[in-house]
Write a protein that holds these residues in place. Structure first.
Motif, PDB file in Angstrom:
ATOM      1  N   ASN A 132     -40.441  90.526  39.779  1.00  0.00           N
ATOM      2  CA  ASN A 132     -40.286  91.965  40.004  1.00  0.00           C
ATOM      3  C   ASN A 132     -39.338  92.258  41.162  1.00  0.00           C
ATOM      4  O   ASN A 132     -38.591  93.245  41.129  1.00  0.00           O
TER       5      ASN A 132
ATOM      6  N   GLY B 237     -36.583  92.687  38.632  1.00  0.00           N
ATOM      7  CA  GLY B 237     -37.246  93.845  38.064  1.00  0.00           C
ATOM      8  C   GLY B 237     -36.937  95.150  38.747  1.00  0.00           C
ATOM      9  O   GLY B 237     -35.918  95.322  39.420  1.00  0.00           O
TER      10      GLY B 237
ATOM     11  N   ASP C 193     -39.156  96.836  40.946  1.00  0.00           N
ATOM     12  CA  ASP C 193     -40.111  97.104  42.017  1.00  0.00           C
ATOM     13  C   ASP C 193     -39.366  97.635  43.234  1.00  0.00           C
ATOM     14  O   ASP C 193     -38.904  96.887  44.085  1.00  0.00           O
TER      15      ASP C 193
ATOM     16  N   THR D 260     -41.557  95.619  33.806  1.00  0.00           N
ATOM     17  CA  THR D 260     -42.150  95.096  35.035  1.00  0.00           C
ATOM     18  C   THR D 260     -43.332  94.198  34.686  1.00  0.00           C
ATOM     19  O   THR D 260     -44.115  94.510  33.785  1.00  0.00           O
TER      20      THR D 260
END
Length: 667
Positions: free
Chosen positions: A404, A408, A410, A428
């Motif tokens: 993440n 990803g 995040d 995610t």
């Protein structure tokens, strides 16, 4: 001789005054000459203005906006010429019928419209030359945007050219329904009213009713990749836009300009028929495939092109997060390793992400890789953006936080400078699902990755045992698509585009060696890799992931083409050869570890040949095809035209004579 001081003083004073008087007389002479010159110019202007007055007394200071419809329905042949050619001839007649001192601007209706002459041109020969050299674009036309250009021209000329004492607009169009359907919209109506306040508008109707026309409306390669010696499937759609049925319509497949296959189909009026061809390429390289129909009044839509790069083989790099993690994937792709195999997988450890040149591979499949860092994320992102395919299989070694953070979305943990890699994954990673018995759910088999399983339940896709997986979270506003679900409702396979590449994320493992050791005995994540559905599923994911590498080889007219070169030397010469146009040099721009180029002038349908010079010395082929909405030659009902335009509607005569239609009296 004796010098007297008083006499010396007097002589000097006389010389000084003499110079001043000479300068004053010279200035007075210049002023008198300027007065005579200005008077002569004013007199000449008066004579010129009188000489350019027309019989109606309106003078020769009229500004005419010539608007020629450039939608490709104007390429339909009527008699010995196309509508577009007839429109240009009629526009030149309008210029010939003008008075001395009249001014012209020129707009080509298109998508978008083009202002060809933006500043008033007073020389008829220059205007006629611009009209004669007008190209015929292979696109539609935006009526609202074209009228906006006309409105702007009228306003600018009124403000900047005070001698203009009259304006008019002449529009030459076939009144095709596709372009003119918006004439009844509020937006177009507002523009028409603004133009009507400034200048009367004459419509020249260049069209005819009941024209026969068939068009190739679709042409696609059904295989995601092509290698030598393997039959590939092409599918085409042909629509009959004409009022009569077409029996035994001949449809021809050409490969590299040579006839390869031919079929006959029947198409009822207004109907569409599909036709399929198979073809085999014997050698790798750049190839062109074309669908061709017999000639009819509109020739531009009788053909459609495909650029087909044929690879010697598909190269796939399989990354193992731990020993054995990628072995099943490699075996599924190539059960029998041979130099002639169409797919050539290579298994390597995680270090290959930074040590190998990823651009040499069509797809990289990462299996149970534990974690990623900044460098790995940047390399993978760069690879995907330039057309590479990525497939991520998860597993028991995967660190959710690392994925993440570096791959990803995040936002709380993404560090500055890695934003390009932050959206590499299509979803995610959440927590792992509790150990239980799960099955795949393809919903309605709508995604291409699982479409091949439709009607083939015995392949085992629906019975594949899964006991553990990562819960994938797809943002509501994300363009990512779920290809396969678990019966729990969680996504099992998610994919999305990153630049020109495609990234696929699989929530579970590609090996039965991923186990949950919190149970007694340890529970495997899945036995997917041993199930009969695994090889076809891996092949479908490979096809989807690798498709981005050559996806932009085939575009619509007006869409840009472009690619990247595996070099940071931006001085490499690159030349684009458009169809039936002079070659154009294109500049390479540095983009990360490669050099990229873009060419946006794809106004003509056909093949665009791209030459990359020394030291790379390569050639690539791109195809641009038309949007066949304009192939419908139906015309707008003239009753839908504004009332003022209905009164000023002129049917183009067989023998063009614009002087009788828009002579000096039509102001």
């Amino acid at each position: 001789e004796e010098s007297w001081a008083a006499v010396e003083y007097l002589l000097r004073a006389m010389k000084k005054n003499s110079r001043r008087i000479q300068i004053e007389q010279l200035l007075l002479l210049i002023i008198r000459a300027m007065i005579l010159i200005l008077a002569a110019l004013a007199w000449m202007d008066l004579i010129y203005s009188s000489s350019t007055s027309g019989p109606s007394g309106g003078g020769g200071n009229t500004h005419t906006v010539l608007v020629i419809d450039g939608s490709y329905s104007m390429a339909a042949t009527q008699g010995d010429a196309t509508r577009f050619e007839q429109a240009k001839e009629l526009a030149m007649e309008v210029v010939d019928a003008s008075n001395r001192g009249d001014a012209f601007t020129l707009v080509l209706m298109g998508e978008p419209p083009q202002v060809i002459i933006g500043q008033p041109a007073f020389d008829p020969s220059d205007v006629k030359q611009e009209i004669a050299e007008l190209p015929m674009p292979h696109a539609g036309a935006n009526l609202s945007a074209s009228l906006a250009s006309v409105d702007k021209l009228l306003q600018e000329v009124r403000e900047k050219h005070k001698r203009i004492d009259g304006q008019r607009v002449c529009i030459f169009s076939d009144l095709g329904e596709t372009t003119w359907a918006s004439v009844t919209s509020d937006e177009v109506d507002t523009r028409i009213r603004r133009i009507a306040e400034a200048a009367p508008t004459t419509l020249f109707d260049m069209g005819e009713e009941g024209i026969e026309n068939a068009a190739v409306t679709g042409f696609a390669l059904r295989d995601a990749y092509v290698v030598p010696g393997r039959d590939v499937l092409f599918q085409a759609q042909v629509r009959n836009f004409g009022p009569g049925d077409r029996a035994n319509e001949r449809v021809q497949l050409l490969a590299n300009g040579r006839p390869a296959s031919e079929k006959s189909i029947d198409i009822a009026a207004g109907d569409e028929a599909a036709v399929a061809f198979t073809h085999r390429f014997d050698v790798p390289g750049e190839h062109v495939v074309q669908i061709q129909l017999p000639e009819d009044p509109l020739a531009v839509d009788n053909r459609r092109f495909l650029s087909v790069p044929v690879r010697p083989a598909l190269r796939v790099l399989c990354i193992s997060g731990k020993p054995g993690a990628a072995d099943h994937v490699a075996i599924a792709l190539a059960p029998q390793r041979s130099v002639d195999a169409p797919i050539r997988p290579e298994v390597a450890s995680e270090s290959a992400i930074l040590e190998r040149q990823l651009s040499d591979y069509d797809c990289v499949i990462l299996c149970n890789v534990s974690r990623f860092g900044r460098d790995e994320a940047a390399v993978l992102s760069e690879y995907a953006r330039h057309g590479g395919g990525l497939v991520f299989f998860l597993g028991d070694q995967v660190t959710q936080e690392s994925y993440n953070r570096w791959l990803g979305r995040d936002g709380n943990s993404i560090e500055e400078g890695v934003s390009e890699s932050a959206s590499l994954l299509p979803a995610t990673l959440g927590e792992t699902a509790s150990v239980s018995q799960y099955r795949f759910d393809p919903k309605r088999y709508e995604h291409p990755i699982v479409d091949a399983f439709r009607g083939h339940e015995r392949t085992g896709l629906l019975t594949t045992p899964i006991w553990k997986y990562f819960k994938l979270q797809v943002d509501e506003d994300s363009p990512a698509k779920v290809a396969l679900w678990f019966d729990s409702g969680d996504p099992a396979i998610v994919e999305h585009a990153v630049g020109r590449g495609r990234v696929i994320l699989v929530a579970t493992s590609a090996s039965d060696e991923s186990v949950d050791r919190s149970t007694n005995p340890p529970t495997p994540w899945t036995v997917l890799s041993t199930w009969p559905s695994f090889p076809p599923l891996v092949h479908e994911m490979l096809a989807a992931a690798a498709s981005g590498r050559f996806e932009n080889r085939n575009v619509m007219v007006g869409q840009p083409i472009g690619s990247s070169v595996n070099s940071t030397a931006i001085g490499i010469p690159l030349t684009v050869h458009p169809p039936e146009q002079p070659p154009q040099r294109v500049r390479l721009e540095l983009d990360g570890e490669v050099s990229a180029w873009t060419f946006a002038t794809t106004d003509t349908s056909g093949i665009y040949r791209v030459e990359v010079g020394d030291p790379i010395n390569a050639e690539e082929l791109y195809a641009a095809n038309i949007d066949t909405r304009e192939s419908n030659l139906a015309r707008i009902n003239t009753d839908d035209l504004p009332a003022a335009w209905q009164r000023e509607l002129e049917t183009a005569p067989d023998e063009v004579s614009a002087a009788a239609l828009v002579g000096p009296g039509r102001r």
